[in-house]
Design a protein around this motif. Structure first.
Motif: not given
Length: 391
Positions: A236-241
């Motif tokens: 749902r998001c790209d926070c980890g990336e």
């Protein structure tokens, strides 16, 4: 207890059910304890528990044929896991990519710092670094993890520091009644730890050398905690990336100025994990990420950056290069009286945006679209791969 249960061999932890990936047998299948034949041959007595245990181990031991086969995929790195920090298993050309920087100046209206004026705290919070430890990473890079306490909440905020030339004033300060071993244990030492070390300072003639002098402002990323994106592989998001990319850029040998990731414990843009999960359900019902927060009677973005400013000051920083796509974050990080000056905004472009790793999903595409259209985030088009016009 029935006699049949008493006859069973004691469980020693060496045999696991199939979920834990038991060793393959010569046929390439999985053998489990249930596959072992304990039936009695005519005229033989019942085997003892030790004989049963030995038979089990012999039956489960890999044959020479199975040893010649490649091992099964590791559970430690399933295919759906995001890249390991700081950006492992990426093409060499990608790992050598330098970030794009844009000079900014928040003191003038045309300084490239966004159009919003965030509400800032009148005074910065008080922060103190409690402990610091060296973290060797899976890629060979090293970082120093700093844990902070403060006077505004009871959360443990963090600073992930790359490079030995960035130190915490509050950590290095002498505390009443502490011994040299106390200082070593809480990380208030110079150089490196080694067995037998007894002093926190560098002794004359020691093999330790002073940290190199910083080469310009460090690269800084203000990262808010995202359990779903960093831990449970949420698309749902790209926070980890983004966290991976920040660490990758700060680990580059060419980054002689060092780097700092301020890791703030403000989940879900400040609304907490429980409310964030409710927002996810609203998104499945048709709302975007901003609308979902508003429907739950929260601001679209409830985060505060005063703690980040205070931590950066404790780390001795007056000028920084900020890694962000949100120009409005610049003023928020600089503090109420511009205690810190952002000299450059560096575009955050995860590897998946360049087509060099990461993941693609409809949910994250909608998430990025909302951030650009409703929250004023910028997209560095120059860093993106060209798309086929027919796609």
């Amino acid at each position: 207890m029935p006699a049949s249960e008493l006859d069973q061999p004691p469980f020693d932890g060496s045999v696991f059910p199939p979920f834990y990936s038991p060793r393959p047998d010569a046929r390439g299948g999985n053998r489990d304890i249930d596959d072992v034949d304990f039936s009695l041959a005519e005229g033989k007595t019942s085997p003892s528990n030790s004989e049963r245990a030995n038979a089990t181990q012999d039956a489960l031991a890999p044959s020479p044929a199975s040893l010649a086969q490649p091992p099964p995929p590791s559970l430690l790195s399933p295919a759906f896991t995001p890249p390991s920090t700081p950006g492992t298993a990426t093409p060499r050309s990608a790992t050598l990519t330098e970030p794009r920087g844009i000079p900014v100046d928040s003191s003038i209206p045309t300084g490239g710092c966004g159009t919003k004026h965030p509400r800032l705290l009148e005074t910065l919070p008080e922060v103190e670094c409690i402990v610091r430890a060296r973290i060797p990473t899976t890629t060979g890079a090293e970082m120093f993890l700093h844990l902070y306490k403060n006077n505004v909440d009871n959360k443990e905020h963090l600073a992930i520091v790359f490079g030995g030339n960035i130190r915490s004033k509050s950590l290095d300060a002498v505390r009443e009644g502490e011994t040299e071993m106390d200082r070593l244990v809480r990380g208030a030492y110079t150089g490196r730890l080694y067995p037998g070390r007894t002093t926190s300072g560098i002794l004359e003639g020691s093999a330790d050398t002073p940290s190199p002098v910083s080469q310009g402002p460090p690269l800084v990323r203000i990262h808010s905690e995202c359990y779903t994106g960093e831990t449970v592989w949420s698309a749902r998001c790209d926070c980890g990336e983004q966290l991976d990319e920040a660490a990758r850029l700060m680990s580059l040998p060419s980054n002689t100025a060092g780097g700092i990731i301020i890791y703030l414990r403000q989940e879900g843009r400040g609304i907490g994990l429980g409310e964030k999960l409710k927002a996810y359900n609203l998104q499945d019902l048709g709302s975007d990420t901003v609308e979902a927060n508003l429907l739950l009677r929260h601001p679209a973005d409830a985060r505060s950056y005063g703690l980040a400013t205070a931590i950066l000051l404790d780390l001795g920083q007056k000028e920084i290069r900020l890694l962000t796509n949100n120009p409005d974050k610049i003023r928020a990080v600089e503090g109420p009286h511009r205690e810190i000056v952002v000299t450059e905004r560096v575009a955050m472009v995860p590897l998946s945006w360049k087509g060099k790793g990461g993941f693609r999903a409809p949910e994250v595409e909608g998430y990025l679209k909302t951030k650009i259209e409703k929250m004023g985030h910028l997209l560095d088009l120059a860093s993106l791969p060209r798309q086929d016009s027919n796609q």
